[in-house]
Design a protein around this motif. Structure first.
Motif, PDB file in Angstrom:
ATOM      1  N   SER A  75      21.836  57.960   7.976  1.00 35.06           N
ATOM      2  CA  SER A  75      21.190  57.807   6.558  1.00 35.06           C
ATOM      3  C   SER A  75      19.925  57.422   5.562  1.00 35.06           C
ATOM      4  O   SER A  75      19.004  57.286   5.438  1.00 35.06           O
ATOM      5  N   TYR A  76      19.094  57.460   7.885  1.00 34.18           N
ATOM      6  CA  TYR A  76      17.925  56.816   7.251  1.00 34.18           C
ATOM      7  C   TYR A  76      17.378  57.700   8.549  1.00 34.18           C
ATOM      8  O   TYR A  76      17.289  58.159   8.426  1.00 34.18           O
TER       9      TYR A  76
ATOM     10  N   VAL B 239      10.820  53.243  -0.359  1.00 37.07           N
ATOM     11  CA  VAL B 239      10.528  51.964  -1.006  1.00 37.07           C
ATOM     12  C   VAL B 239       9.587  51.366  -0.691  1.00 37.07           C
ATOM     13  O   VAL B 239       9.571  50.910   0.884  1.00 37.07           O
TER      14      VAL B 239
ATOM     15  N   GLU C 193      20.372  38.504   2.116  1.00 36.51           N
ATOM     16  CA  GLU C 193      18.955  40.804   1.781  1.00 36.51           C
ATOM     17  C   GLU C 193      18.632  40.178  -0.121  1.00 36.51           C
ATOM     18  O   GLU C 193      17.770  40.013  -0.036  1.00 36.51           O
TER      19      GLU C 193
ATOM     20  N   GLU D 234      12.266  53.137   8.632  1.00 38.31           N
ATOM     21  CA  GLU D 234      10.987  53.532   7.316  1.00 38.31           C
ATOM     22  C   GLU D 234      11.679  51.497   7.122  1.00 38.31           C
ATOM     23  O   GLU D 234      11.964  51.162   8.106  1.00 38.31           O
TER      24      GLU D 234
ATOM     25  N   VAL E  88      24.574  41.144   3.228  1.00 40.99           N
ATOM     26  CA  VAL E  88      24.294  42.023   2.127  1.00 40.99           C
ATOM     27  C   VAL E  88      23.481  41.111   1.083  1.00 40.99           C
ATOM     28  O   VAL E  88      22.647  41.146   0.323  1.00 40.99           O
TER      29      VAL E  88
ATOM     30  N   ILE F 276      11.959  49.493   5.786  1.00 47.21           N
ATOM     31  CA  ILE F 276      12.984  48.252   5.282  1.00 47.21           C
ATOM     32  C   ILE F 276      14.667  48.060   6.512  1.00 47.21           C
ATOM     33  O   ILE F 276      14.731  46.722   6.453  1.00 47.21           O
TER      34      ILE F 276
ATOM     35  N   PRO G  15      22.980  53.508   1.743  1.00 50.88           N
ATOM     36  CA  PRO G  15      21.802  53.971   2.819  1.00 50.88           C
ATOM     37  C   PRO G  15      22.300  56.382   2.440  1.00 50.88           C
ATOM     38  O   PRO G  15      21.929  56.632   2.419  1.00 50.88           O
ATOM     39  N   GLU G  16      23.367  56.629   1.459  1.00 44.15           N
ATOM     40  CA  GLU G  16      23.769  57.393   1.060  1.00 44.15           C
ATOM     41  C   GLU G  16      23.649  57.792   0.321  1.00 44.15           C
ATOM     42  O   GLU G  16      23.104  59.440  -0.338  1.00 44.15           O
TER      43      GLU G  16
ATOM     44  N   PRO H  60      17.202  58.832  -1.955  1.00 51.34           N
ATOM     45  CA  PRO H  60      16.640  57.750  -3.094  1.00 51.34           C
ATOM     46  C   PRO H  60      15.592  58.023  -4.085  1.00 51.34           C
ATOM     47  O   PRO H  60      15.298  57.709  -4.999  1.00 51.34           O
TER      48      PRO H  60
ATOM     49  N   ARG I 195      18.481  50.819  -0.875  1.00 55.65           N
ATOM     50  CA  ARG I 195      18.371  51.496   0.068  1.00 55.65           C
ATOM     51  C   ARG I 195      19.589  50.725   1.394  1.00 55.65           C
ATOM     52  O   ARG I 195      19.838  51.334   2.540  1.00 55.65           O
ATOM     53  N   MET I 196      19.399  49.864   1.057  1.00 52.51           N
ATOM     54  CA  MET I 196      19.872  48.654   2.346  1.00 52.51           C
ATOM     55  C   MET I 196      21.716  48.887   2.719  1.00 52.51           C
ATOM     56  O   MET I 196      22.285  49.284   3.696  1.00 52.51           O
ATOM     57  N   THR I 197      21.900  48.762   1.429  1.00 49.67           N
ATOM     58  CA  THR I 197      23.690  48.816   1.119  1.00 49.67           C
ATOM     59  C   THR I 197      23.685  50.128   0.812  1.00 49.67           C
ATOM     60  O   THR I 197      25.108  50.456   1.791  1.00 49.67           O
TER      61      THR I 197
ATOM     62  N   PRO J   7      15.389  49.001  -5.401  1.00 52.43           N
ATOM     63  CA  PRO J   7      15.295  49.845  -4.537  1.00 52.43           C
ATOM     64  C   PRO J   7      15.235  49.296  -3.080  1.00 52.43           C
ATOM     65  O   PRO J   7      16.463  50.037  -2.056  1.00 52.43           O
ATOM     66  N   PRO J   8      14.693  48.602  -2.328  1.00 46.61           N
ATOM     67  CA  PRO J   8      15.293  48.339  -1.115  1.00 46.61           C
ATOM     68  C   PRO J   8      16.351  47.679  -1.034  1.00 46.61           C
ATOM     69  O   PRO J   8      17.245  47.900   0.330  1.00 46.61           O
TER      70      PRO J   8
ATOM     71  N   ALA K  24      12.032  59.801   2.610  1.00 43.25           N
ATOM     72  CA  ALA K  24      13.490  59.624   2.746  1.00 43.25           C
ATOM     73  C   ALA K  24      13.305  58.245   2.463  1.00 43.25           C
ATOM     74  O   ALA K  24      14.112  57.268   2.020  1.00 43.25           O
TER      75      ALA K  24
ATOM     76  N   ARG L 118      27.725  46.648   8.402  1.00 47.44           N
ATOM     77  CA  ARG L 118      26.739  45.018   8.244  1.00 47.44           C
ATOM     78  C   ARG L 118      27.632  44.336   7.032  1.00 47.44           C
ATOM     79  O   ARG L 118      28.421  44.934   6.663  1.00 47.44           O
TER      80      ARG L 118
ATOM     81  N   TYR M 187      17.065  57.919  -7.304  1.00 47.37           N
ATOM     82  CA  TYR M 187      16.830  56.357  -8.585  1.00 47.37           C
ATOM     83  C   TYR M 187      15.674  56.201  -8.581  1.00 47.37           C
ATOM     84  O   TYR M 187      15.097  55.603  -9.364  1.00 47.37           O
TER      85      TYR M 187
ATOM     86  N   ARG N 232      16.433  44.412  10.499  1.00 41.72           N
ATOM     87  CA  ARG N 232      17.697  44.580  11.261  1.00 41.72           C
ATOM     88  C   ARG N 232      17.914  45.112  12.674  1.00 41.72           C
ATOM     89  O   ARG N 232      18.240  45.071  13.594  1.00 41.72           O
TER      90      ARG N 232
END
Lengths: 327, 100
Positions: free
Chosen positions: B81-82, B51, A166, B14, A163, B16, A287-288, A291, A283-285, A279-280, B48, A158, A294, B20
């Motif tokens: 991770s997803y 969101v 987004e 998921e 990012v 989001i 991912p480790e 969730p 989650r996108m930036t 949250p999104p 998992a 990415r 938070y 991508r």
């Protein structure tokens, strides 16, 4: 004070939230269709933006400048403070600490609305340009925390700009910032023609808010079983960090010249944790980041805490600070 | 009717990741795709990716070579991770030239 608490606990939003949680606890199948939920969110955010823009159009720069600076300072301090506390005291991993910090550095629009309603119910005026501050506080916190995380953890494939794109084009930004611009440009006359539908003091807005919060109660209720997983540290963090941020916000707001109501609402903004925009993005930036941490902290602990106890507390702090400053 | 053997690649992910993943697919040679909303539960639990939003199911008909490339990419970038699964099945399609 007990009267104040009772009034807050028996407000439509608090009761709707409780109803949502209860519905989940008794395993009701009820939930708001997600398109309705998304539609209500769009309405509430656009209404805030429009109203803020219309008010901004006749606020002088000198009145807005200091509170805006205070808000930006909060947007920088709250994610850093959260990250530091989580990382050093809570020993969270870098992605987890940054992910949670992004939520606590950003702001919850619903908490903002609830705080505004509370201040008005207490008879305190709230400056009309506060939605502008809401938009200022919305994204810096997310970006700072994500940058902290991304600096240490490489995100595969990415680019930084994608990012950024987004986050900046997320619906909260488009609706809030876009609404501000539209409200600012359209002028008094045009605002009057749609005010009945969008006015945050009006019955339509408050009804939509009540429905929206009902669904938030359901979402929070579905996370109650995760409370065990977040652990005692994060549980304490999700209550104490907002109190610290709230006091800081009320103090900076007071120093910046906001009224009792305005500083209290700024405190509530600083204290709140985002659960729509952050949250999104996280989650996108990152991912480790887990969730469960938070989302549960922001939605199932901090949001109800602020709604029920936090807002009256920040209002009390603001009133006390104003009394201190004027004597 | 004349049919051509190709691969149907299915990715369930998921929500989001929709933008991508679909961009990735096109970049790696898929000529089209279909996205449907989905619900379900897997080894990561239903949470998992929670969101808010339903899951997505992306389907694309591609050559074996492209499907291998996409699977590799998805495995490398998204599996760690997803909440994502991907699988390939053999299909026989009419108008095979549409997909290569």
């Amino acid at each position: 004070m007990s009267d104040v608490l009772r009034q807050n606990l028996l407000s439509p939003v608090a009761l709707a939230f409780a109803l949502g949680v209860t519905a989940k606890l008794i395993r009701s199948e009820f939930s708001l269709p997600k398109d309705v939920y998304a539609g209500l969110a769009a309405y509430l955010l656009l209404a805030l933006g429009l109203k803020g823009g219309a008010e901004l159009a006749h606020a002088s720069f000198s009145v807005v400048a200091l509170p805006a600076a205070a808000t930006l300072a909060l947007g920088v301090v709250t994610p850093l403070l959260s990250y530091f506390v989580l990382r050093v005291l809570g020993r969270f991993s870098i992605p987890d600490a940054a992910g949670i910090a992004a939520h606590y550095g950003s702001v919850s629009a619903v908490t903002f609305i609830a705080a505004q309603n509370f201040a008005k119910a207490m008879g305190a005026e709230v400056e009309g340009f506060l939605p502008t501050l809401l938009t200022l506080l919305e994204s810096p916190g997310i970006h700072i925390a994500l940058a902290l995380g991304a600096l240490k953890v490489a995100t595969p494939g990415r680019s930084r700009s994608s990012v950024l794109h987004e986050v900046l084009t997320a619906r909260t930004m488009v609706l809030l910032v876009g609404g501000l611009a539209v409200g600012f440009l359209m002028g008094e006359h045009n605002w009057a023609s749609i005010e009945g539908f969008f006015d945050s003091k009006g019955a339509i807005f408050k009804g939509a808010l009540t429905l929206f919060i009902l669904e938030m109660g359901i979402l929070a209720g579905s996370r109650l079983s995760d409370l065990k997983k977040v652990g005692p540290f994060l549980f304490g963090f999700a209550i104490l960090m907002p109190v610290v941020h709230g006091a800081l916000g009320a103090a900076l707001g007071t120093l910046a010249g906001l009224s009792v109501g305005g500083a209290a609402v700024l405190g509530a903004m600083a204290a709140s944790a985002s659960y729509i925009a952050a949250p999104p993005a996280v989650r996108m930036t990152l991912p480790e980041a887990n969730p469960t941490f938070y989302l549960t902290a922001a939605l199932a602990i901090t949001f109800p805490f602020n709604l029920l106890l936090g807002i009256p507390l920040y209002f009390g702090v603001s009133r006390w600070l104003h009394a201190l400053v004027t004597t | 009717m004349n049919t051509v053997p190709l691969k149907l690649l299915t990715i369930i992910a998921e929500p989001i990741l929709e933008t991508r993943l679909t961009a990735d697919l096109k970049e790696m040679g898929a000529s089209g795709f279909t996205v449907t909303e989905s619900r379900g539960e897997g080894s990561r639990g239903i949470r998992a990716g929670e969101v808010p939003g339903s899951g997505i199911r992306i389907e694309t008909v591609v050559t074996e070579e492209v499907s291998g490339r996409i699977l590799d990419f998805v495995a490398r970038h998204y599996f760690p991770s997803y909440a994502v699964i991907a699988f390939v099945s053999a299909v026989d399609v009419v108008r095979g030239d549409k997909y290569v």
